[in-house]
Design a protein around this motif. Sequence first.
Motif, PDB file in Angstrom:
ATOM      1  N   PRO A  64      -2.941  10.327   7.353  1.00  0.00           N
ATOM      2  CA  PRO A  64      -2.882   9.858   5.967  1.00  0.00           C
ATOM      3  C   PRO A  64      -1.661  10.361   5.212  1.00  0.00           C
ATOM      4  O   PRO A  64      -1.390   9.898   4.111  1.00  0.00           O
ATOM      5  N   ASN A  65      -0.926  11.321   5.785  1.00  0.00           N
ATOM      6  CA  ASN A  65       0.273  11.832   5.123  1.00  0.00           C
ATOM      7  C   ASN A  65       1.483  10.956   5.368  1.00  0.00           C
ATOM      8  O   ASN A  65       2.571  11.276   4.907  1.00  0.00           O
ATOM      9  N   ARG A  66       1.324   9.882   6.122  1.00  0.00           N
ATOM     10  CA  ARG A  66       2.429   8.967   6.377  1.00  0.00           C
ATOM     11  C   ARG A  66       2.298   7.723   5.510  1.00  0.00           C
ATOM     12  O   ARG A  66       1.243   7.434   4.957  1.00  0.00           O
ATOM     13  N   SER A  67       3.404   7.011   5.394  1.00  0.00           N
ATOM     14  CA  SER A  67       3.363   5.681   4.815  1.00  0.00           C
ATOM     15  C   SER A  67       3.316   4.691   5.975  1.00  0.00           C
ATOM     16  O   SER A  67       3.119   5.075   7.121  1.00  0.00           O
ATOM     17  N   ILE A  68       3.532   3.418   5.688  1.00  0.00           N
ATOM     18  CA  ILE A  68       3.571   2.415   6.762  1.00  0.00           C
ATOM     19  C   ILE A  68       5.007   2.082   7.128  1.00  0.00           C
ATOM     20  O   ILE A  68       5.279   1.068   7.755  1.00  0.00           O
ATOM     21  N   LEU A  69       5.959   2.959   6.766  1.00  0.00           N
ATOM     22  CA  LEU A  69       7.354   2.666   7.061  1.00  0.00           C
ATOM     23  C   LEU A  69       7.615   2.606   8.557  1.00  0.00           C
ATOM     24  O   LEU A  69       8.446   1.837   9.021  1.00  0.00           O
ATOM     25  N   VAL A 250      -4.874   3.836   9.740  1.00  0.00           N
ATOM     26  CA  VAL A 250      -5.205   3.951   8.324  1.00  0.00           C
ATOM     27  C   VAL A 250      -4.616   2.777   7.540  1.00  0.00           C
ATOM     28  O   VAL A 250      -5.225   2.254   6.614  1.00  0.00           O
ATOM     29  N   ALA A 251      -3.412   2.345   7.927  1.00  0.00           N
ATOM     30  CA  ALA A 251      -2.778   1.224   7.235  1.00  0.00           C
ATOM     31  C   ALA A 251      -3.599  -0.050   7.397  1.00  0.00           C
ATOM     32  O   ALA A 251      -3.720  -0.847   6.453  1.00  0.00           O
ATOM     33  N   CYS A 252      -4.157  -0.259   8.591  1.00  0.00           N
ATOM     34  CA  CYS A 252      -4.999  -1.446   8.804  1.00  0.00           C
ATOM     35  C   CYS A 252      -6.264  -1.377   7.958  1.00  0.00           C
ATOM     36  O   CYS A 252      -6.703  -2.383   7.388  1.00  0.00           O
ATOM     37  N   ARG A 253      -6.848  -0.197   7.854  1.00  0.00           N
ATOM     38  CA  ARG A 253      -8.056  -0.059   7.037  1.00  0.00           C
ATOM     39  C   ARG A 253      -7.735  -0.324   5.563  1.00  0.00           C
ATOM     40  O   ARG A 253      -8.500  -0.981   4.853  1.00  0.00           O
ATOM     41  N   TYR A 254      -6.619   0.179   5.118  1.00  0.00           N
ATOM     42  CA  TYR A 254      -6.209  -0.046   3.730  1.00  0.00           C
ATOM     43  C   TYR A 254      -5.973  -1.531   3.467  1.00  0.00           C
ATOM     44  O   TYR A 254      -6.405  -2.069   2.439  1.00  0.00           O
ATOM     45  N   LEU A 255      -5.311  -2.216   4.396  1.00  0.00           N
ATOM     46  CA  LEU A 255      -5.061  -3.645   4.220  1.00  0.00           C
ATOM     47  C   LEU A 255      -6.363  -4.435   4.245  1.00  0.00           C
ATOM     48  O   LEU A 255      -6.535  -5.388   3.473  1.00  0.00           O
ATOM     49  N   ALA A 256      -7.304  -4.050   5.109  1.00  0.00           N
ATOM     50  CA  ALA A 256      -8.590  -4.744   5.141  1.00  0.00           C
ATOM     51  C   ALA A 256      -9.334  -4.570   3.814  1.00  0.00           C
ATOM     52  O   ALA A 256      -9.946  -5.512   3.298  1.00  0.00           O
ATOM     53  N   ALA A 257      -9.272  -3.375   3.245  1.00  0.00           N
ATOM     54  CA  ALA A 257      -9.910  -3.154   1.951  1.00  0.00           C
ATOM     55  C   ALA A 257      -9.233  -3.986   0.859  1.00  0.00           C
ATOM     56  O   ALA A 257      -9.904  -4.520  -0.033  1.00  0.00           O
ATOM     57  N   GLN A 258      -7.920  -4.112   0.926  1.00  0.00           N
ATOM     58  CA  GLN A 258      -7.221  -4.963  -0.031  1.00  0.00           C
ATOM     59  C   GLN A 258      -7.706  -6.410   0.066  1.00  0.00           C
ATOM     60  O   GLN A 258      -7.891  -7.088  -0.954  1.00  0.00           O
ATOM     61  N   CYS A 259      -7.889  -6.879   1.272  1.00  0.00           N
ATOM     62  CA  CYS A 259      -8.395  -8.249   1.456  1.00  0.00           C
ATOM     63  C   CYS A 259      -9.778  -8.408   0.846  1.00  0.00           C
ATOM     64  O   CYS A 259     -10.076  -9.422   0.194  1.00  0.00           O
ATOM     65  N   GLN A 260     -10.634  -7.419   1.034  1.00  0.00           N
ATOM     66  CA  GLN A 260     -11.983  -7.506   0.485  1.00  0.00           C
ATOM     67  C   GLN A 260     -11.969  -7.454  -1.041  1.00  0.00           C
ATOM     68  O   GLN A 260     -12.769  -8.119  -1.700  1.00  0.00           O
ATOM     69  N   VAL A 261     -11.060  -6.670  -1.606  1.00  0.00           N
ATOM     70  CA  VAL A 261     -10.940  -6.623  -3.061  1.00  0.00           C
ATOM     71  C   VAL A 261     -10.515  -7.983  -3.596  1.00  0.00           C
ATOM     72  O   VAL A 261     -11.039  -8.480  -4.598  1.00  0.00           O
ATOM     73  N   ARG A 262      -9.532  -8.619  -2.924  1.00  0.00           N
ATOM     74  CA  ARG A 262      -9.060  -9.923  -3.390  1.00  0.00           C
ATOM     75  C   ARG A 262     -10.160 -10.980  -3.303  1.00  0.00           C
ATOM     76  O   ARG A 262     -10.161 -11.946  -4.066  1.00  0.00           O
ATOM     77  N   GLN A 263     -11.108 -10.796  -2.394  1.00  0.00           N
ATOM     78  CA  GLN A 263     -12.215 -11.743  -2.264  1.00  0.00           C
ATOM     79  C   GLN A 263     -13.391 -11.395  -3.170  1.00  0.00           C
ATOM     80  O   GLN A 263     -14.374 -12.135  -3.207  1.00  0.00           O
ATOM     81  N   GLY A 264     -13.288 -10.286  -3.899  1.00  0.00           N
ATOM     82  CA  GLY A 264     -14.365  -9.899  -4.798  1.00  0.00           C
ATOM     83  C   GLY A 264     -15.513  -9.189  -4.124  1.00  0.00           C
ATOM     84  O   GLY A 264     -16.574  -9.037  -4.739  1.00  0.00           O
ATOM     85  N   ASN A 265     -15.323  -8.717  -2.906  1.00  0.00           N
ATOM     86  CA  ASN A 265     -16.378  -7.999  -2.188  1.00  0.00           C
ATOM     87  C   ASN A 265     -16.247  -6.505  -2.493  1.00  0.00           C
ATOM     88  O   ASN A 265     -15.748  -5.719  -1.681  1.00  0.00           O
TER      89      ASN A 265
END
Length: 763
Positions: A64-69, A250-265
């Motif tokens: 978690p101390n990294r970015s997705i760079l 961790v980056a994939c989990r974060y992106l999946a959560a972003q998708c769920q937020v955009r869908q209102g879940n």
Amino acid sequence: MASTPPPQHEFEIPPMPHLPTPSGSRHRGSFGSSFSFGPQPLVDSYLEANSSTYSNNHSIALDPNRSILHASPLRSSPRRNRKPKDSINRPHPLANDTTGIFQHSDDDADDEDEYEWGMVDRMRLWRHDALMQHLYETAAFWGDKIVSWTNDPNDAFWLAQTYFMQHQYSRAERLLTRPFPTLAPKHPSTQPLNLTNGDVSTAVAKGKGKERDTLPLAIPIPRLPLDPAGMFEGTQDPHEIISRLVDMSVACRYLAAQCQVRQGNWSDATEMLGEANPFRDLEQDRAAVPDIDGGIKIEASMCHLRGLLMLKLNRGDQAKNCFMEALALDVKCYDAFEQLVSGEMMTPEEEWEFVQGLAYASQTPQDAAFIQLIYTTRLRKYKHAEEHALTRQRLVEEYGLGDNPDVLFSFADALYANFRWSDCFVITSRILGLVAIHNATTPLHIACMYHLKHLHSKLFILAHEMVDREPENPISWYAVGVWYLSSGKWAQARQYFSKTSLMDPRFGPAWIAFAHTFAMEGEHDHAVTAYSTCARMFTGSHLPLMFVGMEQITLSNHEQADEALNASYSMCDGDPLLMNERGVMAYNRGDYMEAANLFQRALDLAEVTQSSQQSWTTTYVNLGTCHRKLKQYEQAKEAYQKVLILDPRHSLALGFLGLVHHLTNDLDQAIVKYHEALSVDPTNGYILELLNMALESAANYGLHEYRPIIGPEQFKIQAARLKEKFIRLKPESKDLFEFYINAATRGVPKGSLSAPPESMNVE
């Protein structure tokens, strides 16, 4: 001038109890029956990978101390700065990125001359080029083929990113959460296929690109077998490991959560991220750990997204803690800072202490001073006026940001807080001339146009232009509502303020303006309800509670007004307007000395902040009235004269100054001031009555003064003549004249009144 030193204590991330693992002790590479998306298995995998003697490439993806760079598409090719063999077949310019952000190690330079690109490498470049040119369908088309050949998690991640940019959130979420196969080496001594992107794969680039150009066609990698219902049927290759991308990175989990937020879940996204930060207990002081690759910690981004989810779920306190944790983990996470400041989640003093106490030096040693300065400019300007001025000066002189919109906004915000509408409007006009839309500046610009009445026509034009240009922006409809408010059309203004708050429930000015429409219309009970709702949403702002107190004063609910004003004062003790309202309450209680002290303190605060004195004429009038009640007539006269210096046609100040002269038996000056007040406000009944009393007293005083000089016969002749003239002018006052004549003959002391002005409610 020395600035206030930052507090010694830094923000500490609170401890969190250990989250139970939903799937038990299941290995991260297996595919069990549990389909929980909780984050604890991800933490366990990170700890397991770090404690293992095997390669830690997977722990990098879980760190978690990294970015997705490290997984950026700029590193889509295994080599950068490739040296061409001739001038004909030169690579694409994007392959020769020289920004130095994603540099490989120097060990790769030995193979630079030997390497040539394969088919997958070229398609990765096409994918990246399409993303940069916003050809998302093209990027998705070639990215899908790359994933079919490589089963590389990085390639799958960037395919999901492409779907996300296309607003295909469910498609991206499906790719990230479905079982994903990765092919293990068939023999330990055999290198796997070198079809990589980033640092997740364990492959090492060796050999010529010509040899690998046909590998994807010679050894096809099948997709995961699914039954018609979409369920996993099991693996056919014993060396194949089945997992989910959200469990691998961790980056994939974060992106999946972003998708769920955009869908209102909201609930699914909360489960994906966890109710609290699952990485919180990995180290004692995570806020002091800088980002490994120089980017923004993915952990901080997850905390910010968790805070947004808490807002959606109406958990304001938890959202505030999440944003504070995100900013403490990485001071570069501006989104979390913006939510804290624009949402007014903390009081002004809490904001100052928190922002000054962040770990700038340990996280960004080279840029610590600049980040602290630029964040300080966004804080509220009720206190620390000298520090704010010094901050803006340093940003202009040392960093050359004199024409930067954010620095200019700090100037405008300070001027607006000091009620200097014209000066603020000049700066906001400059900002909007540099950038078409600046979300922080536009509400200030609109508010200044409301206060400056000669700009109402321009406000009408601006509102139309904003609605035509950006109908999806809530500020556009806020401008329409403010124009209706300036026209006195309360119902229409409420309609558009309500629409603004529906489009953006966290837009504070719309909620305040919505409540103002009730107050201006005289619907004080509804105004109190609206202000109270605003106070619950913006817990760090003292303004809604102050407005509640003002409305309760209007309703004569002094106990509730005191409670609201004291609560507002506990949140912000540097607002001169709040001091004025507390002085009004002290006056209503009859505590004139306390009221005078509060009014004087309000004027002192306004002077410190270099506020426009024209805005504080009412406070000067209130101060003079308190001194008059205390019979301190010289101080009262001084306060009223100060008002007349600022506004020579202030009818109340003229009337009250005449009253002071009246009370000090200076009837000539009292009559003059009463006449001046009536020339400004001819229908003021109180001033008319006081003028009549002064004239009567002057007449009484004159008769009493000359009585010893004339004889009784002459006195009767003059009295009869005056009586005839008086009755001719005011026939209904015949008895009143007789009263004064009799009083004069009895020797009433000069300057006495039949009804003292002090007994009249002239306030």
